[in-house]
Design an enzyme around this catalytic site. Structure first.
Site, PDB file in Angstrom:
ATOM      1  N   PHE A  45      -5.855  10.412   5.197  1.00  0.00           N
ATOM      2  CA  PHE A  45      -5.800   9.785   3.878  1.00  0.00           C
ATOM      3  C   PHE A  45      -6.222   8.317   3.939  1.00  0.00           C
ATOM      4  O   PHE A  45      -7.196   7.902   3.288  1.00  0.00           O
ATOM      5  CB  PHE A  45      -4.385   9.953   3.314  1.00  0.00           C
ATOM      6  CG  PHE A  45      -4.039   8.992   2.219  1.00  0.00           C
ATOM      7  CD1 PHE A  45      -4.835   8.888   1.088  1.00  0.00           C
ATOM      8  CD2 PHE A  45      -2.903   8.192   2.316  1.00  0.00           C
ATOM      9  CE1 PHE A  45      -4.515   7.988   0.070  1.00  0.00           C
ATOM     10  CE2 PHE A  45      -2.572   7.307   1.310  1.00  0.00           C
ATOM     11  CZ  PHE A  45      -3.384   7.194   0.196  1.00  0.00           C
ATOM     12  N   TYR A  53       9.222  15.865  11.206  1.00  0.00           N
ATOM     13  CA  TYR A  53      10.033  15.151  12.204  1.00  0.00           C
ATOM     14  C   TYR A  53      11.145  16.025  12.776  1.00  0.00           C
ATOM     15  O   TYR A  53      11.517  15.870  13.932  1.00  0.00           O
ATOM     16  CB  TYR A  53      10.650  13.876  11.624  1.00  0.00           C
ATOM     17  CG  TYR A  53       9.684  12.960  10.898  1.00  0.00           C
ATOM     18  CD1 TYR A  53       8.310  13.034  11.122  1.00  0.00           C
ATOM     19  CD2 TYR A  53      10.145  12.014   9.991  1.00  0.00           C
ATOM     20  CE1 TYR A  53       7.434  12.195  10.441  1.00  0.00           C
ATOM     21  CE2 TYR A  53       9.266  11.172   9.315  1.00  0.00           C
ATOM     22  CZ  TYR A  53       7.921  11.278   9.533  1.00  0.00           C
ATOM     23  OH  TYR A  53       7.056  10.455   8.866  1.00  0.00           O
ATOM     24  N   ARG A  57      15.257  13.241  11.748  1.00  0.00           N
ATOM     25  CA  ARG A  57      14.424  12.461  10.824  1.00  0.00           C
ATOM     26  C   ARG A  57      13.880  11.196  11.507  1.00  0.00           C
ATOM     27  O   ARG A  57      12.773  10.749  11.245  1.00  0.00           O
ATOM     28  CB  ARG A  57      15.265  12.062   9.603  1.00  0.00           C
ATOM     29  CG  ARG A  57      14.733  10.899   8.764  1.00  0.00           C
ATOM     30  CD  ARG A  57      13.438  11.305   8.110  1.00  0.00           C
ATOM     31  NE  ARG A  57      12.684  10.215   7.548  1.00  0.00           N
ATOM     32  CZ  ARG A  57      12.483  10.044   6.261  1.00  0.00           C
ATOM     33  NH1 ARG A  57      13.001  10.860   5.398  1.00  0.00           N
ATOM     34  NH2 ARG A  57      11.708   9.059   5.841  1.00  0.00           N
ATOM     35  N   TYR A  94      10.349  10.104  14.481  1.00  0.00           N
ATOM     36  CA  TYR A  94       9.070   9.440  14.229  1.00  0.00           C
ATOM     37  C   TYR A  94       9.236   7.918  14.286  1.00  0.00           C
ATOM     38  O   TYR A  94       8.471   7.213  14.952  1.00  0.00           O
ATOM     39  CB  TYR A  94       8.584   9.892  12.850  1.00  0.00           C
ATOM     40  CG  TYR A  94       7.368   9.200  12.295  1.00  0.00           C
ATOM     41  CD1 TYR A  94       6.107   9.409  12.849  1.00  0.00           C
ATOM     42  CD2 TYR A  94       7.469   8.383  11.168  1.00  0.00           C
ATOM     43  CE1 TYR A  94       4.987   8.796  12.298  1.00  0.00           C
ATOM     44  CE2 TYR A  94       6.358   7.780  10.617  1.00  0.00           C
ATOM     45  CZ  TYR A  94       5.126   7.990  11.183  1.00  0.00           C
ATOM     46  OH  TYR A  94       4.020   7.379  10.637  1.00  0.00           O
ATOM     47  N   ARG A 132      11.478   4.132  -3.725  1.00  0.00           N
ATOM     48  CA  ARG A 132      10.379   3.710  -2.864  1.00  0.00           C
ATOM     49  C   ARG A 132       9.511   2.715  -3.639  1.00  0.00           C
ATOM     50  O   ARG A 132       9.387   2.812  -4.858  1.00  0.00           O
ATOM     51  CB  ARG A 132       9.482   4.899  -2.464  1.00  0.00           C
ATOM     52  CG  ARG A 132      10.140   5.967  -1.602  1.00  0.00           C
ATOM     53  CD  ARG A 132      10.455   5.475  -0.209  1.00  0.00           C
ATOM     54  NE  ARG A 132      10.917   6.552   0.650  1.00  0.00           N
ATOM     55  CZ  ARG A 132      12.189   6.952   0.734  1.00  0.00           C
ATOM     56  NH1 ARG A 132      13.138   6.358   0.027  1.00  0.00           N
ATOM     57  NH2 ARG A 132      12.523   7.931   1.550  1.00  0.00           N
ATOM     58  N   ASP A 150      17.700  10.220   5.153  1.00  0.00           N
ATOM     59  CA  ASP A 150      16.808   9.505   4.232  1.00  0.00           C
ATOM     60  C   ASP A 150      17.209   8.043   4.142  1.00  0.00           C
ATOM     61  O   ASP A 150      18.286   7.645   4.581  1.00  0.00           O
ATOM     62  CB  ASP A 150      16.865  10.152   2.835  1.00  0.00           C
ATOM     63  CG  ASP A 150      15.587   9.922   2.038  1.00  0.00           C
ATOM     64  OD1 ASP A 150      14.711   9.162   2.509  1.00  0.00           O
ATOM     65  OD2 ASP A 150      15.458  10.507   0.948  1.00  0.00           O
ATOM     66  N   ARG A 155      13.569   1.151   0.017  1.00  0.00           N
ATOM     67  CA  ARG A 155      12.651   0.624   1.037  1.00  0.00           C
ATOM     68  C   ARG A 155      11.696  -0.365   0.366  1.00  0.00           C
ATOM     69  O   ARG A 155      10.654   0.011  -0.161  1.00  0.00           O
ATOM     70  CB  ARG A 155      11.881   1.811   1.634  1.00  0.00           C
ATOM     71  CG  ARG A 155      10.964   1.434   2.751  1.00  0.00           C
ATOM     72  CD  ARG A 155      10.061   2.594   3.106  1.00  0.00           C
ATOM     73  NE  ARG A 155      10.656   3.598   3.954  1.00  0.00           N
ATOM     74  CZ  ARG A 155      10.207   4.849   4.063  1.00  0.00           C
ATOM     75  NH1 ARG A 155       9.176   5.236   3.344  1.00  0.00           N
ATOM     76  NH2 ARG A 155      10.775   5.703   4.886  1.00  0.00           N
TER      77      ARG A 155
HETATM   78  C1  UGA Z   1       7.198   8.939   4.718  1.00  0.00           C
HETATM   79  C2  UGA Z   1       7.021   8.607   6.179  1.00  0.00           C
HETATM   80  O1  UGA Z   1       8.066   9.117   6.923  1.00  0.00           O
HETATM   81  C3  UGA Z   1       6.914   7.126   6.387  1.00  0.00           C
HETATM   82  O2  UGA Z   1       6.654   6.865   7.738  1.00  0.00           O
HETATM   83  C4  UGA Z   1       5.805   6.552   5.594  1.00  0.00           C
HETATM   84  O3  UGA Z   1       5.873   5.153   5.702  1.00  0.00           O
HETATM   85  C5  UGA Z   1       5.932   6.949   4.162  1.00  0.00           C
HETATM   86  O4  UGA Z   1       6.125   8.354   4.022  1.00  0.00           O
HETATM   87  C6  UGA Z   1       4.689   6.565   3.432  1.00  0.00           C
HETATM   88  O5  UGA Z   1       4.125   7.361   2.701  1.00  0.00           O
HETATM   89  O6  UGA Z   1       4.276   5.422   3.635  1.00  0.00           O
HETATM   90  P1  UGA Z   1       9.097   8.881   2.869  1.00  0.00           P
HETATM   91  O7  UGA Z   1       8.916   7.755   1.916  1.00  0.00           O
HETATM   92  O8  UGA Z   1      10.519   9.326   3.036  1.00  0.00           O
HETATM   93  O9  UGA Z   1       8.465   8.493   4.280  1.00  0.00           O
HETATM   94  O10 UGA Z   1       8.220  10.123   2.450  1.00  0.00           O
HETATM   95  P2  UGA Z   1       8.068  11.136   1.242  1.00  0.00           P
HETATM   96  O11 UGA Z   1       7.934  12.492   1.843  1.00  0.00           O
HETATM   97  O12 UGA Z   1       6.956  10.697   0.380  1.00  0.00           O
HETATM   98  O13 UGA Z   1       9.457  11.107   0.467  1.00  0.00           O
HETATM   99  C7  UGA Z   1       9.828  10.092  -0.416  1.00  0.00           C
HETATM  100  C8  UGA Z   1      11.136  10.506  -1.059  1.00  0.00           C
HETATM  101  O14 UGA Z   1      10.888  11.563  -1.979  1.00  0.00           O
HETATM  102  C9  UGA Z   1      12.192  11.028  -0.086  1.00  0.00           C
HETATM  103  O15 UGA Z   1      13.451  10.552  -0.467  1.00  0.00           O
HETATM  104  C10 UGA Z   1      12.156  12.540  -0.275  1.00  0.00           C
HETATM  105  O16 UGA Z   1      13.393  13.169  -0.009  1.00  0.00           O
HETATM  106  C11 UGA Z   1      11.770  12.650  -1.735  1.00  0.00           C
HETATM  107  N1  UGA Z   1      11.034  13.879  -2.133  1.00  0.00           N
HETATM  108  C12 UGA Z   1       9.997  14.318  -1.413  1.00  0.00           C
HETATM  109  C13 UGA Z   1      11.422  14.543  -3.297  1.00  0.00           C
HETATM  110  O17 UGA Z   1      12.408  14.152  -3.984  1.00  0.00           O
HETATM  111  N2  UGA Z   1      10.715  15.645  -3.694  1.00  0.00           N
HETATM  112  C14 UGA Z   1       9.661  16.120  -2.993  1.00  0.00           C
HETATM  113  O18 UGA Z   1       9.064  17.124  -3.419  1.00  0.00           O
HETATM  114  C15 UGA Z   1       9.292  15.436  -1.819  1.00  0.00           C
END
Ligand code: UGA
Length: 362
Positions: free
Chosen positions: A17, A86, A155, A158, A231, A307, A311
């Site tokens: 990406f 992870y 988790r 990574y 986020r 989680d 952040r």
């Molecule tokens: C991920 C990677 O682990 C990080 O290293 C990276 O920096 C980051 O993505 C990124 O894109 O930069 P995270 O933010 O937890 O971290 O990744 P996502 O899978 O995008 O999840 C974001 C949040 O959405 C999490 O709390 C997850 O539980 C939630 N989520 C995810 C949902 O509520 N529904 C979904 O369908 C998917």
């Protein structure tokens, strides 16, 4: 075009990406040649004569030798970076983020090749802490302490692998002569992020692609734990600009770790879903209205998931040293991203939906 001398750059992970957005951005900015390396380069929709496409894995014998012998800068982006991986394939995650990259770091240090390494905001872990262990709202590169969870919470596999490689790179810079910059991206989003399950990949992608998948299939958007976690999302164009400035300003960027993210785009995951559903409805009003469904983390990711509730990057250092500030507001960025996913995947999802179910044969 920039005046900065950027002769030949290797982009490892050019088919991912971030890499597939970065390569055209570098070509537009610099008169450089690029070794674009990835195991799969199909996302790199750029066929400029200055790009040499190399389909290979970073750990393949000879690859590190090849790129460090003829490139003055290496940008390393390869990793397995979906949280669902992870706790399901942790050893592959550790290899991709640490083991396979050690020879690259060593060779860059020996040859004094400039290394711009993409680490991750995950290194901060569950929450940023100050030196006394008190939680702080923002994550700071040189001040925050890093708090991961217990080992049984896979988790953080990574984050741990990424953090150790950061420390190796740092040590080569401090005690050797490696010119390096470490980048910690915070939830960068854009077209071509991850994959849609069952269409061009299997498993669970990151939240943007999960939500696009649900919207395009007319299924409820899954909100893990209800979606109150937050986020700060950054458009990929802001990432490209920051990386160009890192290349242009070696004196300011060398030996530094930079958070790259957009603190002004801090939203809950439920809010992200609502914004995406709104953009989707504007583009395709005939589709049924989006629905949301709370799901437990255990059901969604399986055991071992954990989680971070918030952040938010402190980006003052990037602002001071690179003169960079993220520009694109989330609400302005999302319509073009949602449109790209719709145009890229809409017909394929429709075809998959209409295809007769295959019965399992004995
Ligand atoms: C991920 C990677 O682990 C990080 O290293 C990276 O920096 C980051 O993505 C990124 O894109 O930069 P995270 O933010 O937890 O971290 O990744 P996502 O899978 O995008 O999840 C974001 C949040 O959405 C999490 O709390 C997850 O539980 C939630 N989520 C995810 C949902 O509520 N529904 C979904 O369908 C998917």
């Amino acid at each position: 075009m920039s005046e900065a001398r950027v002769p030949r750059v290797a982009v490892l992970g050019a088919g991912g990406f971030l890499g597939s957005h970065l390569v055209p951005a570098l070509l537009q900015r610099f008169s450089c040649e690029i070794d674009a390396v990835d195991v799969n380069l199909s996302k790199l929709e750029c066929h400029d004569a200055r790009v040499q496409r190399i389909e290979a894995r970073v750990e393949e014998p000879g690859l590190v030798e090849q790129v460090t012998s003829r490139c003055q800068t290496v940008i390393s982006l390869t990793a397995l970076c979906n949280p669902a991986q992870y706790s399901t394939i942790p050893l592959e995650v550790i290899d991709a983020s640490f083991t396979h990259l050690l020879p690259l770091v060593t060779r860059c240090a020996e040859r004094k090749v400039r290394l711009i390494h993409f680490s991750t905001a995950e290194v901060y872990g569950r929450t940023a802490l100050d030196a006394q262990g008190h939680p702080t709202e923002r994550m700071h590169e040189d001040e925050s302490c890093l708090m991961l969870g217990p080992v049984s919470r896979e988790r953080w596999t990574y984050a741990c692998a990424k953090q150790l490689l950061e420390r190796v790179i740092w040590a080569h810079g401090q005690h050797g002569a490696l010119p390096f910059t470490i980048i910690r991206p915070f939830n960068t989003i854009g077209p071509r992020m991850d994959f849609l399950p069952g269409i061009d990949g299997d498993g669970t992608p990151r939240v943007l692609a999960c939500f696009m998948n649900a919207l395009l299939r007319g299924e409820p958007l899954p909100l893990v734990g209800g979606g109150a976690q937050r986020r700060a999302f950054m458009d990929v164009s802001d990432m490209n600009e920051a990386v160009c400035r890192v290349l242009e300003r070696p004196k300011q960027a060398d030996g530094q770790i930079f958070n790259l993210g957009n603190p002004d785009n801090d939203v809950s995951i439920a809010e992200l879903g609502r914004l995406m559903a709104g953009a989707f409805a504007e583009l395709w009003p005939a589709h049924a209205a989006a629905k949301f469904q709370a799901v437990s983390a255990e059901d969604f990711y399986g055991p071992g998931y954990d989680d971070t509730q918030e952040r938010i990057p402190d980006v003052r250092k990037a602002q001071q040293l690179l003169g960079w500030k993220p520009q694109r507001r989330l609400a302005d960025a999302l319509p073009a991203i949602v449109r790209d996913y719709g145009e890229r995947y809409g017909a394929r999802i429709e075809a998959a939906r209409k295809a007769p179910c295959r019965l399992a044969s004995a």
